[in-house]
Design a protein around this motif. Sequence first.
Motif, mmCIF file in Angstrom:
data_model
loop_
_atom_site.group_PDB
_atom_site.id
_atom_site.type_symbol
_atom_site.label_atom_id
_atom_site.label_comp_id
_atom_site.label_asym_id
_atom_site.label_seq_id
_atom_site.Cartn_x
_atom_site.Cartn_y
_atom_site.Cartn_z
ATOM 1 N N ASP A 184 57.657 24.789 49.354
ATOM 2 C CA ASP A 184 58.585 25.784 48.809
ATOM 3 C C ASP A 184 59.967 25.149 48.721
ATOM 4 O O ASP A 184 60.658 24.974 49.728
ATOM 5 N N ARG B 234 63.331 37.607 38.258
ATOM 6 C CA ARG B 234 61.996 37.333 38.793
ATOM 7 C C ARG B 234 61.283 36.209 38.029
ATOM 8 O O ARG B 234 60.324 36.442 37.299
ATOM 9 N N ASN C 1 64.925 28.451 54.909
ATOM 10 C CA ASN C 1 65.301 29.812 55.243
ATOM 11 C C ASN C 1 64.470 30.127 56.491
ATOM 12 O O ASN C 1 63.245 30.041 56.408
ATOM 13 N N PHE D 173 60.361 31.560 56.627
ATOM 14 C CA PHE D 173 60.515 32.691 55.700
ATOM 15 C C PHE D 173 59.403 33.704 55.962
ATOM 16 O O PHE D 173 58.231 33.328 56.059
ATOM 17 N N SER E 296 65.832 31.854 41.157
ATOM 18 C CA SER E 296 66.565 32.909 41.882
ATOM 19 C C SER E 296 67.801 32.393 42.589
ATOM 20 O O SER E 296 68.849 33.036 42.565
ATOM 21 N N LYS E 297 67.674 31.255 43.260
ATOM 22 C CA LYS E 297 68.770 30.777 44.103
ATOM 23 C C LYS E 297 69.684 29.840 43.311
ATOM 24 O O LYS E 297 70.896 29.993 43.330
ATOM 25 N N TYR F 134 65.324 26.202 47.641
ATOM 26 C CA TYR F 134 66.739 25.918 47.964
ATOM 27 C C TYR F 134 67.114 24.466 47.691
ATOM 28 O O TYR F 134 68.142 23.997 48.183
ATOM 29 N N GLY G 76 58.812 34.917 39.916
ATOM 30 C CA GLY G 76 59.528 34.459 41.113
ATOM 31 C C GLY G 76 58.686 33.495 41.930
ATOM 32 O O GLY G 76 57.468 33.346 41.710
ATOM 33 N N ALA G 77 59.371 32.846 42.878
ATOM 34 C CA ALA G 77 58.645 31.984 43.820
ATOM 35 C C ALA G 77 57.711 32.850 44.655
ATOM 36 O O ALA G 77 56.682 32.381 45.149
ATOM 37 N N SER G 78 58.056 34.118 44.805
ATOM 38 C CA SER G 78 57.216 35.031 45.592
ATOM 39 C C SER G 78 55.807 35.106 45.013
ATOM 40 O O SER G 78 54.823 35.047 45.752
HETATM 41 C C1 LIG Z 1 62.191 30.337 51.335
HETATM 42 C C2 LIG Z 1 62.041 31.315 50.219
HETATM 43 N N1 LIG Z 1 60.997 31.182 49.379
HETATM 44 C C3 LIG Z 1 60.798 32.041 48.373
HETATM 45 C C4 LIG Z 1 61.659 33.102 48.145
HETATM 46 C C5 LIG Z 1 61.370 34.035 47.013
HETATM 47 O O1 LIG Z 1 62.165 33.763 45.911
HETATM 48 P P1 LIG Z 1 61.960 34.495 44.506
HETATM 49 O O2 LIG Z 1 63.164 35.370 44.307
HETATM 50 O O3 LIG Z 1 61.922 33.391 43.502
HETATM 51 O O4 LIG Z 1 60.703 35.269 44.548
HETATM 52 C C6 LIG Z 1 62.758 33.282 48.987
HETATM 53 C C7 LIG Z 1 63.664 34.416 48.803
HETATM 54 O O5 LIG Z 1 64.457 34.773 49.640
HETATM 55 C C8 LIG Z 1 62.959 32.369 50.056
HETATM 56 O O6 LIG Z 1 63.982 32.487 50.889
#
Ligand SMILES: Cc1ncc(COP(=O)(O)O)c(C=O)c1O
Length: 370
Positions: free
Chosen positions: A197, A235, A169, A119, A226-227, A200, A93-95
């Motif tokens: 990031d 993930r 976000n 975020f 994810s989005k 979106y 994930g981006a997380s």
């Molecule tokens: C701005 C932003 N960056 C990263 C993420 C994390 O995304 P991922 O599901 O790819 O970990 C989110 C998830 O809500 C987000 O809103």
Amino acid sequence: MVKPAERLKSIELSQIRKMFEVCDDSAISLGIGEPDFDIPENVKIAINNALEEGFTHYTHNKGFLELREEISKKLRSDNKVNIDPNSILVTVGASEALYICAQGFFEKGDEILIPDPGFLSYKACVDISEATTIPVEAKISNDYKIKLEDVEEKISSKTKAFIMNSPSNPTGAVMDKKDIKAIADLATDHDFIIISDEIYEKIIYDKKHYSPKQFTDNAIIINGFSKTYAMTGLRIGYLAGEEEIIEELLKVHQYNTACAPSISQIGGYEALKGPQGYVKTMVKEFKRRKDLISKRLDDLNLECTPLEGAFYAFPQVENAKDYVKKALDVGVITVPGSGFGQTCECNVRMSYANSYENIEEAMNRLEKIK
Ligand SMILES: Cc1ncc(COP(=O)(O)O)c(C=O)c1O
């Protein structure tokens, strides 16, 4: 009991998760930050086939090569950046990409500029790294778009990074190209890194997304699936930057997760390689909902800046905590703005990643709030 590290003490768990813990089944959730769509059919088929074929082993730590080649192609055609597959790191994930950047770049004494509102993971990741967050206010008078001046005035000799997030976000704002370019120039001149990031980037309405990486070597891209492809639970995301940097950051990834899940990597590969009609259809539906929520918030006299991307509205209310409670009483889950920064005591975030009918019903319920 052995106590966890002191630095974790001040870090709060996500307020969004807290909202879900209190909700009952009849409540309509405008809290969630994930598309309410099923993953693309071709992705499902590819994953099933990969399972059948036993693609269930470790891959290259950076992600399997064909996926990184597809990401490299995507970055060239969508973002006008030339990034070699070797300079791409596929993450959980981006997380994880964000966490890797925090662990890989930040240390005590560094100042990290983060958007406010922004975020919630940004502050937490900086806090865990023991660097210092410096909020950069996205001003309501600029429709929450961060401007060059907003960043410029926060630069010091300790500035190590600016985390950029457009579309944003929680505000739905899309930054102007001229500011993205000017901030990229600032990063080059002052030698800090832009952690961009771009999760979106495709969920955008009548606007164009620009990556700062197009304008400076001092930027690293975070993106994921994810989005854009509703693949939240799989993930899967990635980091793309300069090769020497990626090689260093790989150490954090390697000793944390070894590699992203093989099956999810297949999903990512198919998502990029397959037809893109799915994304268009989803964004068209988000736009319909965005028009609905914008109008209904206007009717409710809840002031809201133009919604240009992502799937959030961030209207102003008198007192966010009160409003969230009242909304819950009429059966609607929203998220208080305070979770997104120091400037948001009078905002609530409403996600329109819910059906058109549910958004309509949620707005009918919110009408009852005195
Ligand atoms: C701005 C932003 N960056 C990263 C993420 C994390 O995304 P991922 O599901 O790819 O970990 C989110 C998830 O809500 C987000 O809103």
